[in-house]
Design an enzyme around this catalytic site. Structure first.
Site, PDB file in Angstrom:
ATOM      1  CB  SER A 339      -0.918   0.008   1.225  1.00  0.00           C
ATOM      2  OG  SER A 339      -1.674   1.201   1.265  1.00  0.00           O
ATOM      3  CG  ASP A 340       1.031   5.780  -1.910  1.00  0.00           C
ATOM      4  OD1 ASP A 340       2.247   5.969  -1.736  1.00  0.00           O
ATOM      5  OD2 ASP A 340       0.213   6.700  -2.044  1.00  0.00           O
ATOM      6  CE  LYS A 341       3.546   8.563   4.652  1.00  0.00           C
ATOM      7  NZ  LYS A 341       2.646   9.741   4.852  1.00  0.00           N
TER       8      LYS A 341
END
Length: 898
Positions: A339-341
């Site tokens: 996941s991208d933050k």
């Protein structure tokens, strides 16, 4: 004749990157100057190197994409059968068989039609025009006409048209989150940089597709079109081959196995019938074609599409939009979510979480830009006046605005850091809009502060905000509860360190009174008498729902990994708040860049936090995890995430904040930008796979039973029990209808407490093969006995075939009930709740009544009307089959569990 020098598209491998060179060296390398190019030079470069557009991948025509869906071994069998029946003059059989093949191809074509738009949509990321200097004159040009060496002028709100090396900067701040993942705007400068720098740390470069947040600048074009960083992403997307989902891989294997078995049986039976039974060639060919049609599960692609489509509709109701049908099933096998933050696990909205004053520390509740929250004293003395003074300073010395739209949603105009301070003041009811500003020193990355002079209670006052280290060096005093005190630098530095360990970045505030007559300020006024007032500690907070979603995914055996462009300390702090497994350690993009594939594979499995990453790093990580056998999901919202999303088994884009490029590259879009929606989608994906497996287990025995009937008839020289068109009717009309009922089966208990299934395991495991053989024999023997009972009674071939057709269809219906429950008794309370089963039962009765009693259907399909008692006989035989299968389930339960 003058020879116009042609610039290299990029520095040679031996040359230093442009960000490491000073301005003069850059202009020399690309044969340009601060006054820009001449028109003739620019035209020559444009003709030589091409326009500033992203290259597009050549697309197949619609016709060729449609034809590609006939490339399947099972379809080859049907097409061969259609040719043979046409040669024999059986035109009804020919057209029905061809119709089935075309329907299957149409389903696949429609399913694929919207899948490849990412390369088109990425074109929209580039600006449409740009302000440039040519021949020393300012002019507006179409973006596509820019060339390396052009000097571009940047203003607030501009979309940057090409990759630029900045050589003159005035308070320039650029929003680069879509490209680098950086959660805050980036202040730019013109200084040459030492050493190797990551994409987000090249502060003297501006990238194509990013946006100017504030300030102005001049930059020289160093890369256009496909050579830009945006172009690199475009190339990565176009080079990624579409990977088949685990289910489609298994279906391909199943199809090839069926093909091999069918071909073997056809050859053996043709030789046997011709040499030993002396059957006429025409009759033998029709029998062999019937066998092929009987054994091919023609309806399987349509049935799979129906079940997946129902899953898509269910997910859409829960805010997960599926772009590619097989994604529904792949979700159930997912083992890792990368996941991208920023904007995915976090709000992408800076929020002040703590305030530090000289004699107290406060915690501030609330998330996002909504001005609601509580101020809680954590340590020290309560002093309203001091807090009010701090809040007033950060509100006045601020260029952002807080706004609420027509839908009641709060947002800011300006930079996210200043916006967070504006929201903080609004939470306490501070509104300083009417304060008279006398003069201003705007924020500049060169000195890292902003200052204003204003009138407070009629007195001129100097207010200042900026980087804590800078303000601490300027202040000799701090504001105490009643009066100024000698500044305690160790206290402030310790506070900064403490909150930094929590992933919070700090902004400091200071103030002093000005002489009555002084209204204008300059930098010299900040060097004497400034009093440190406090620190605002802020972060891009985790989404509250993401915390529970991460926990749900981990309980389901899915490992969550964070891949972000932010700093390691920030990423680890956010990871700990979210409950991500290994959040005590992080690895950076710089470290990944210097690893070979083997070392990267180890790091990809070992670490859960990856910081300061570029698009290439994300793509390599996804590839490394996939090569180690993981089924990888990748979430994101920026252009920088698009290649990794396309490479992943399941690419998941944010629907609200996600760019169009990301959405088009993704397999699934979260309409509510809610990470928790992923957990619900995984549950639905697992339910869909369970129902698909039940469906395949339902269809295959019927095909085997039909094939066995043909084989027995040829071996014994009997009447062909079913014609090819009757077999196709049963496989397409009735099997597809009944399978629709299984699609509505609810999720099994504890479906999110079991680990992900092994994507390499086959839907046709050992027990499934046994079940197919057992039920196939059971149905075929029952049909053979019924045929043997009917033949001596003088019935016509059409009548006998109609009775057999009705019995086989009814047996399918009974066996469909068996397939509802893999372990327990199928006639449970859930049967009454499954409206789909009762709906398909009514439809099935109507279809069978049509083919049996409508004259036209009798002619087309070679059927005959039946008395009611034969419906009852078929039902009785099917009831016996149902009971025997239920007994078999109980007897083999221990084998299946083991």
């Amino acid at each position: 004749m003058t020879v116009i020098p042609i610039q290299p598209k990029r520095p040679e491998a031996s040359a230093r990157p442009y960000y490491q060179q000073d301005n003069a060296a850059v202009f020399k390398a690309i044969n340009s100057s601060p006054a820009g190019l001449s028109s003739s030079d620019a035209q020559h470069r444009l003709a030589t190197n091409g326009p500033n557009v992203l290259p597009q991948k050549a697309e197949k025509s619609l016709f060729m994409r449609f034809v590609a869906h006939f490339k399947d071994v099972l379809i080859y069998i049907l097409l061969a059968a259609a040719v043979v029946t046409a040669v024999m003059g059986h035109w009804v059989d020919t057209f029905v068989i061809l119709g089935v093949a075309v329907i299957n191809a149409m389903i696949g074509f429609i399913q694929e039609n919207n899948a490849e738009k990412s390369l088109k949509s990425i074109q929209n990321m580039m600006s449409s025009d740009a302000m440039v200097l040519r021949d020393g004159q300012q002019m507006t040009l179409a973006t596509q006409d820019l060339v390396v060496g052009d000097v571009v002028m940047l203003r607030p709100g501009d979309k940057i048209p090409a990759d630029l090396r900045l050589f003159e900067v005035h308070n320039l701040r650029v929003e680069e989150a879509i490209l680098t993942g950086e959660s805050t705007v980036v202040s730019k400068n013109t200084l040459a940089l030492e050493g190797e720098k990551g994409l987000g740390d090249r502060l003297n470069l501006a990238y194509s597709g990013t946006t100017v947040s504030s300030g102005t600048a001049l930059g020289v074009v160093i890369a256009t079109g496909g050579d830009t960083e945006l172009g690199h992403i475009n190339a990565m997307i176009s080079s990624i081959e579409e990977a088949k989902t685990p289910l489609l891989v298994q279906i391909d294997k199943l199809g090839k196995a069926i093909f091999a078995i069918i071909m073997l049986m056809m050859v053996a039976l043709f030789v046997f019938g011709y040499l030993l039974r002396d059957i006429a060639i025409a009759e033998l060919l029709l029998s062999v074609i019937s066998l092929a049609v009987a054994a091919v599960p023609e309806g399987l692609p349509a049935i799979i599409s129906i079940i997946l489509s129902l899953g898509v509709q269910s997910m859409a109701r829960n805010h997960a939009i599926i772009r590619k049908l097989p994604t529904v099933e792949t979700l159930g096998a997912m083992t890792v979510i990368c996941s991208d933050k920023t904007g995915t696990l976090t709000m992408n909205e800076m929020t002040v979480k703590a305030v530090v004053l000289a004699n107290s520390q406060w915690r501030i509740s609330g998330n996002s830009y909504e001005p609601t929250g509580e101020f809680t004293l954590e340590a020290g003395e309560h002093n309203d006046a001091l807090m009010q003074g701090f809040l007033q300073v950060v509100d006045i010395c601020n260029e952002s605005q807080l706004r609420q739209d027509a839908n009641g949603n709060w947002g800011i105009v300006g930079g996210p850091t200043e916006g967070a301070l504006k929201v903080l003041a609004a939470k306490a009811g501070i509104h300083s809009d009417k304060v008279q500003i006398l003069s201003k020193l705007p924020f500049d990355s060169a000195y890292k502060y902003m200052a204003v002079s204003c009138l407070i209670d009629g007195k001129p006052c100097l207010l200042m905000t900026g980087a804590p280290d800078v303000l601490l060096s300027l202040c000799q005093q701090q504001q105490g509860a009643e009066e100024a005190e000698v500044i305690d630098r160790r206290y402030w530095e310790a506070s900064i360190t403490t909150y930094a360990s929590e992933g919070l970045r700090t902004v400091a505030a200071a103030w002093r009174w000005l002489p009555e007559a002084q209204h204008h300020i300059d930098h010299a006024d900040l060097r004497n008498g400034m009093k440190m007032l406090g620190l605002a500690c802020m972060m891009d907070p985790p989404r509250p729902e993401a915390i529970s979603a991460v926990r749900d995914c981990q309980q389901a055996g899915i490992r969550v990994k964070m891949i972000t462009g932010d700093h390691p300390e920030t990423a680890m702090a956010i990871g700990q708040m979210l409950g991500i497994g290994n959040s005590d350690a992080a690895i950076t993009g710089y470290q990944l860049e210097h690893m070979d594939d083997a070392a990267l594979g180890v790091a990809a499995r070992e670490y859960d936090i990856f910081a300061r990453t570029s698009p290439e790093h994300k793509l390599r990580l996804v590839k490394a995890l996939a090569s180690s056998g993981e089924i990888v999901g990748m979430t994101g919202d920026g252009v920088n995430d698009a290649p990794a999303l396309k490479q992943a088994n399941v690419g998941i884009a944010m629907g609200i904040k996600g760019t169009e490029v990301t959405k088009e590259a993704a397999d699934m879009i979260l309409a509510d930008d809610n990470f928790a929606t992923i957990a619900a989608a995984v549950k639905e994906g697992r339910r869909v796979y369970d129902n698909l497996k039940k469906t395949i287990l339902f269809i295959m025995p019927t095909n085997l039973a039909q094939g066995l009937l043909i084989i027995i008839a040829i071996l014994m020289g009997n009447l062909l029990p079913l014609t090819p068109v009757q077999i196709l009717w049963m496989n397409m009309a009735t099997s597809a209808t009944l399978s629709f009922g299984l699609a509505f089966e609810p999720a099994e208990r504890n479906i999110m407490r079991r680990p992900p299934r092994n994507a390499r395991s086959h839907v046709m495991d050992g027990y499934a093969i046994w079940r197919v053989i057992f039920v196939g024999l059971l149905i075929s023997i029952s049909a053979f006995v019924l045929e043997a009972w009917l033949q001596p009674r003088g019935y016509s071939p059409e009548f006998i075939r109609t009775v057999l057709l009705q019995m086989l269809v009814t047996a399918q219906w009974a066996y469909m009930l068996n397939c509802r429950n893999s372990d327990g008794f199928s006639l449970d309370a859930g049967l009454l709740k499954n409206r789909g089963i009762w709906l398909v039962t009514v439809v099935l009765i109507a279809l069978q009544a049509m083919i049996i009693y409508v004259p036209l259907m009798n002619t087309l399909f070679g059927t005959a009307p039946l008395p009611l008692k034969y419906w009852l006989i078929s039902l009785a035989v099917s009831a016996g089959i149902f009971v025997l299968v239920e007994i078999e389930k109980q007897l083999t339960r221990g084998w299946r569990v083991a």
